[in-house]
Motif scaffolding. Structure first.
Motif, PDB file in Angstrom:
ATOM      1  N   GLN A 124       0.839  -1.186   0.000  1.00  8.12           N
ATOM      2  CA  GLN A 124       0.000   0.000   0.000  1.00  8.12           C
ATOM      3  C   GLN A 124       0.875   1.238   0.000  1.00  8.12           C
ATOM      4  OE1 GLN A 124      -2.428   0.241   3.501  1.00  8.12           O
ATOM      5  NE2 GLN A 124      -3.312   2.228   2.985  1.00  8.12           N
ATOM      6  N   ILE A 125       0.410   2.271  -0.697  1.00  5.62           N
ATOM      7  CA  ILE A 125       1.097   3.555  -0.680  1.00  5.62           C
ATOM      8  C   ILE A 125       0.155   4.609  -0.129  1.00  5.62           C
ATOM      9  CG2 ILE A 125       0.466   4.098  -3.079  1.00  5.62           C
ATOM     10  CD1 ILE A 125       3.234   5.489  -3.295  1.00  5.62           C
ATOM     11  N   ASP A 126       0.694   5.493   0.717  1.00  4.25           N
ATOM     12  CA  ASP A 126      -0.084   6.589   1.291  1.00  4.25           C
ATOM     13  C   ASP A 126       0.764   7.851   1.163  1.00  4.25           C
ATOM     14  OD1 ASP A 126      -1.528   8.395   2.780  1.00  4.25           O
ATOM     15  OD2 ASP A 126      -1.975   7.001   4.411  1.00  4.25           O
ATOM     16  N   HIS A 127       0.507   8.579   0.073  1.00  6.32           N
ATOM     17  CA  HIS A 127       1.293   9.759  -0.298  1.00  6.32           C
ATOM     18  C   HIS A 127       0.284  10.872  -0.512  1.00  6.32           C
ATOM     19  CE1 HIS A 127       3.111  12.489  -3.252  1.00  6.32           C
ATOM     20  NE2 HIS A 127       4.309  11.937  -3.072  1.00  6.32           N
ATOM     21  N   ASP A 128       0.182  11.802   0.450  1.00  8.51           N
ATOM     22  CA  ASP A 128      -0.869  12.813   0.349  1.00  8.51           C
ATOM     23  C   ASP A 128      -0.371  14.062  -0.363  1.00  8.51           C
ATOM     24  OD1 ASP A 128       0.589  14.305   2.146  1.00  8.51           O
ATOM     25  OD2 ASP A 128      -0.936  14.295   3.726  1.00  8.51           O
ATOM     26  N   GLY A 129      -1.226  15.086  -0.376  1.00  4.32           N
ATOM     27  CA  GLY A 129      -0.924  16.284  -1.137  1.00  4.32           C
ATOM     28  C   GLY A 129       0.041  17.234  -0.486  1.00  4.32           C
ATOM     29  N   SER A 130       0.610  16.876   0.651  1.00  9.41           N
ATOM     30  CA  SER A 130       1.587  17.745   1.304  1.00  9.41           C
ATOM     31  C   SER A 130       2.977  17.615   0.696  1.00  9.41           C
ATOM     32  CB  SER A 130       1.647  17.419   2.802  1.00  9.41           C
ATOM     33  OG  SER A 130       2.141  16.099   3.006  1.00  9.41           O
ATOM     34  N   ASN A 131       3.168  16.635  -0.168  1.00  8.38           N
ATOM     35  CA  ASN A 131       4.468  16.395  -0.789  1.00  8.38           C
ATOM     36  C   ASN A 131       4.587  17.163  -2.101  1.00  8.38           C
ATOM     37  OD1 ASN A 131       5.257  14.134   1.135  1.00  8.38           O
ATOM     38  ND2 ASN A 131       3.353  13.329   0.283  1.00  8.38           N
ATOM     39  N   ARG A 132       5.810  17.357  -2.535  1.00  6.10           N
ATOM     40  CA  ARG A 132       6.062  18.044  -3.796  1.00  6.10           C
ATOM     41  C   ARG A 132       7.081  17.253  -4.616  1.00  6.10           C
ATOM     42  NH1 ARG A 132       2.277  19.880  -1.911  1.00  6.10           N
ATOM     43  NH2 ARG A 132       1.798  22.044  -1.365  1.00  6.10           N
ATOM     44  N   HIS A 133       6.838  17.243  -5.948  1.00  4.00           N
ATOM     45  CA  HIS A 133       7.761  16.594  -6.879  1.00  4.00           C
ATOM     46  C   HIS A 133       8.191  17.605  -7.927  1.00  4.00           C
ATOM     47  CE1 HIS A 133       7.083  12.238  -5.761  1.00  4.00           C
ATOM     48  NE2 HIS A 133       6.130  12.853  -5.077  1.00  4.00           N
TER      49      HIS A 133
END
Length: 822
Positions: A578-587
């Motif tokens: 499972q992956i849990d990557h929310d909108g607080s990250n930036r690429h």
């Protein structure tokens, strides 16, 4: 003899020459001797003798029983305030015999005895060159030099010192000091406040067997300009104790020494070919100065078998420390080295050795090489504090209940922690700088931490892993030009473990900032990245299927930066998980690829306010049934977005508020699953080829499609495809704006095109039904504005079947060719 003067004419003659066969002499200190020699010789046992040489000056004093087997008693020999060139004493096998030399100058003293019982041999305030003591056995006796100086040698050779006997040099200065024989039954050999200084190969040489005995050098200085300050060719048994405290041991020999074994020179060394400390014997070293000159010399060299070492707070200048544990049984060892500048530290124990209670601490040490072997230990403490080390190697077997810390330390080369496993322990590396941090161990049921650490080459974790453990990297900075910043190889996470990167900065100008291979995340375990910047050619990269069933990749408030569009900010392969990557990250820059070769559910991936080249989310098979998957592309700039594979229910694939070059959507959706393209600008042709299963839907809303959109795939009964409030543009002369090429179910499948604006500046059709199998589709084209300058507005090139309903309502057609072509 009383109150008499004996005067010889020269040194070659005698002031007194007595031969006895038995008999007794009584010569007190009232007499005086001048020049010449004194010889008292007995060829039969004689007792109750008294001979005092007082305030005299002679060349030679000779007192002898002709055989050491002669049993004598109550013999008293005193040399007081006199000058003697050579003194030779052989009192036989004595009981209650007392020999004392005091306040005198005796150039050479030679003592030889048989069995010496309850007797004393004492030199106090004596000046000379040589002090020799020979004997077979002494019991409950004392041989001491006090406040004296013997410039050449202090030499004791006894077959056996027993039953509380004491051999001591106190407040004395001597040349080389040698001890031979045995020390048993509470016997002691002590240098206290002594100075041993010589040019001899050995300053203190100990060739004795100890059993329940004591060797102690305290508050002393031992030095040589040759090879060894202290050299022990000794074997120690029983409860023996060798103690070195508050002393200085120095070898100023400058010749280049080999750093290999055996030691060729050093400060405090034991013989190299066999273990010295056996049974319950102890080597105690506390608050000493160990000084050598070349790197290859040894400040300390010892081998221990069964016994133990208690080494605290000693300081070393140059050279090496080598402590070898040759047995599995010894425990409670202590090695503390402080304020030292060394070439190498080597504390060795085989990984199979079972031990407990060991303590090793290095504090404010500078050394190119440190090798610490822990063995298979329990209740062990290892501290590395405020050191500067080139290469640090920590090895061990299965270790439990340990306390291991490295703090305020700089490792300019490689720091290796290589233990078979460490269980229920403290492992903490903090406030340190390391070029290469290499962890080669398995952590069980514990929380290892690496915090406030700067790594300038790479951090490598391999051939171990986490089992019911939580490893935390906090405030870690990795800045490198090497291929990898942080690399995990064969380092699996199982049984509810967690690998956490928190508040850190990991950057490389080369290939991979964070890299995982053969490091499966599964079985309720998590890999966490929070408040961290990850930057490299590839930022975060898993090689192979690392995210497996029961595993979670959890990402919050982090930045992922790739060097260019052809590399990845995030590359994750999963077999489940499972992956849990929310909108607080930036690429930034690069590609994102999330690929699963097994069904995976409850995934969340949000790309928010980011700019990347490629976003790829895929289940490897359309047969994969997944649930509650949410993939959101929000307010970002993306070249290509691809959703493919699997059939998702209870979740969504969403692209919203984003600028994209192209979309490729082939992921299936099922009940309560949704694909949404909203508020998005797509500048190139894109396609929807998903299988829309019952209860699933596609929604294109409020978006701007600058080139053609193709809808293929399958729309099942209960499936919905809808476009509303979108702008479609096409400048090509042939491309259609919205092409419907789907296979619709026999009944209950729905297509809605509502309130959109179509403008075709070429021959392309605004809404074109190509070779689609419409079957029982419910199709609604409502409230649109359709303009085509040289093509049709709406065209059906597909057969309209029975059970099919097409509603065209409230539209505005502006075609120069045909508004509606059926």
């Amino acid at each position: 003899v009383r109150r008499s003067n004996f005067i010889a004419s020269s040194a070659s003659y005698y002031t007194m020459y007595v031969y006895g066969s038995g008999g007794q002499i009584d010569h007190d200190g009232s007499n005086r001797h001048t020049t010449g020699d004194i010889k008292l010789y007995f060829n039969a046992p004689t007792s109750d003798n008294l001979f005092v040489l007082n305030q005299s000056s002679v060349d030679y004093v000779y007192y002898q029983q002709s055989s050491t087997a002669h049993v004598t008693k109550n013999v008293t020999l005193l040399i007081l305030d006199s000058n003697v060139d050579y003194m030779y004493l052989e009192p036989g096998s004595t009981t209650d015999t007392h020999v004392r030399v005091e306040g005198s100058t005796v150039v050479r003293t030679y003592w030889k005895t048989g069995t010496m019982t309850n007797s004393t041999l004492t030199a106090s305030y004596v000046t000379g060159t040589h002090w020799y003591v020979y004997g077979t056995t002494i019991k409950d006796s004392t041989a001491a030099i006090l406040d004296s100086t013997f410039t050449t040698t202090y030499y004791v050779s006894l077959s056996d010192a027993q039953d509380g006997s004491l051999i001591v040099s106190n407040r004395s200065t001597t040349g080389y000091s040698y001890l031979f024989g045995k020390q048993t039954g509470r016997a002691s050999y002590i240098l206290d406040q002594a100075t041993v200084s010589t040019t001899n190969t050995y300053a203190v040489y100990n060739n004795a067997v100890y059993r329940d005995a004591l060797l102690e050098i305290r508050r002393s200085t031992v030095q040589t300009s040759s090879k060894f300050a202290v050299y022990n060719n000794a074997q120690i048994y029983g409860t023996s104790l060798h103690r070195y405290i508050d002393s200085t041991f120095r070898s100023t020999y400058t010749s280049t020494a080999s750093s290999t074994y055996p030691p060729s020179q050093g400060a405090l060394c034991y013989y190299y070919t066999y273990s010295q400390f056996n049974d319950q014997s102890v080597l105690e070293i506390d608050n000493n100065e160990m000084i050598v000159v070349p790197n290859g010399a040894y400040g300390l060299y010892v081998r221990i078998k069964g016994g133990r070492i208690q080494h605290t707070t000693s300081r070393y200048t140059k050279g090496q420390i080598a402590i070898f544990h040759d047995a599995t049984s010894n425990a409670d060892n202590v090695v503390v080295v402080e304020d030292s500048n060394l070439y190498q530290i080597n504390v060795y124990r085989a990984n199979t050795h079972v031990t407990s209670g060991d303590t090793m601490v290095l504090r404010r040490v500078t050394a190119p090489y440190v090798k610490l072997y822990m063995g298979k230990s329990n209740n062990t403490a290892l501290g590395i504090e405020a050191n500067t080390i080139t290469n640090l190697n920590v090895y061990g077997g299965a270790t439990g209940n340990a306390t291991m810390w490295t703090s305020y330390t700089t490792v300019t080369g490689t720091a290796i922690y290589d233990l078979d496993s460490i269980d229920s322990s403290l492992f903490d590396v903090h406030d340190s700088t390391m070029r290469y941090l290499y962890i080669y161990t398995k952590f069980l049921r514990m929380k290892p931490t690496i915090r406030s650490v700067l790594v300038t080459y790479t951090m490598y974790l391999t051939s171990g892993g986490l089992q019911s453990a939580q490893l935390v990297l906090w405030n870690v900075t990795i800045t490198t030009t090497y291929t990898y910043g942080l690399r995990l190889v064969s380092f699996p996470l199982v049984a509810g473990s967690s690998f956490e990167i928190l508040n850190s900065d990991i950057k490389t100008t080369s290939s991979y900032a964070v890299y995982l291979t053969s490091s499966i995340i599964s079985d309720g375990s998590r890999f966490v990245v929070e408040d961290t910047t990850v930057k490299g050619l590839h930022a975060f990269y898993t090689n192979g299927y690392q995210l497996n069933a029961g595993g979670l990749l959890y990402v919050r408030r982090s930045n992922f930066i790739a060097s260019s569009a052809s590399y990845y900010t995030m590359y994750v392969y999963g077999s489940g998980g499972q992956i849990d990557h929310d909108g607080s990250n930036r690429h930034t820059t690069g590609d994102i690829k999330l690929y699963f070769n097994a069904p995976t559910s409850d995934n969340l991936f949000v790309l928010n306010q980011s700019s990347v080249d490629y976003v790829y989310y895929q289940q490897s098979s359309t047969a994969h049934v997944t649930k509650n998957v949410t993939v959101l592309i929000l307010d970002s700039t993306v070249n290509i977005v691809t959703f493919s594979g699997g059939t998702m229910s209870g979740g969504s694939y969403t692209v919203n508020g984003t600028s994209a070059t192209s979309l490729s959507i082939s992921a299936g959706v099922g009940s309560e699953g949704q694909i949404v393209v909203g508020g998005t600008t797509v500048s190139s042709t894109w396609s929807l080829t998903s299988v829309i299963r019952p209860g699933g839907s596609f929604l294109g809303a409020g978006s701007f499609f600058k080139r053609g959109v193709s809808v293929g795939g399958t729309i099942s009964a209960g499936g919905l495809v809808e476009f509303n409030d979108c702008n479609f543009r096409e400048t090509s002369s042939t491309s259609h704006l919205l092409t419907i090429a789907s296979t619709f179910a026999a009944s209950g499948s729905t297509l809605v095109v509502r309130n959109n604006n179509f403008l075709s500046l070429g021959t392309g059709v605004c809404v074109y039904f190509s070779t689609a199998s419409l079957q029982g589709a419910q199709i609604a084209i409502l409230d649109n504005e359709l303009t085509s300058t040289t093509g049709n507005a709406v065209q059906f090139a597909s057969t309209v079947n029975s059970n099919q309903f097409v509603e065209i309502w409230g539209n505005k057609f502006y075609s120069t060719i045909t508004n509606l072509n059926v």
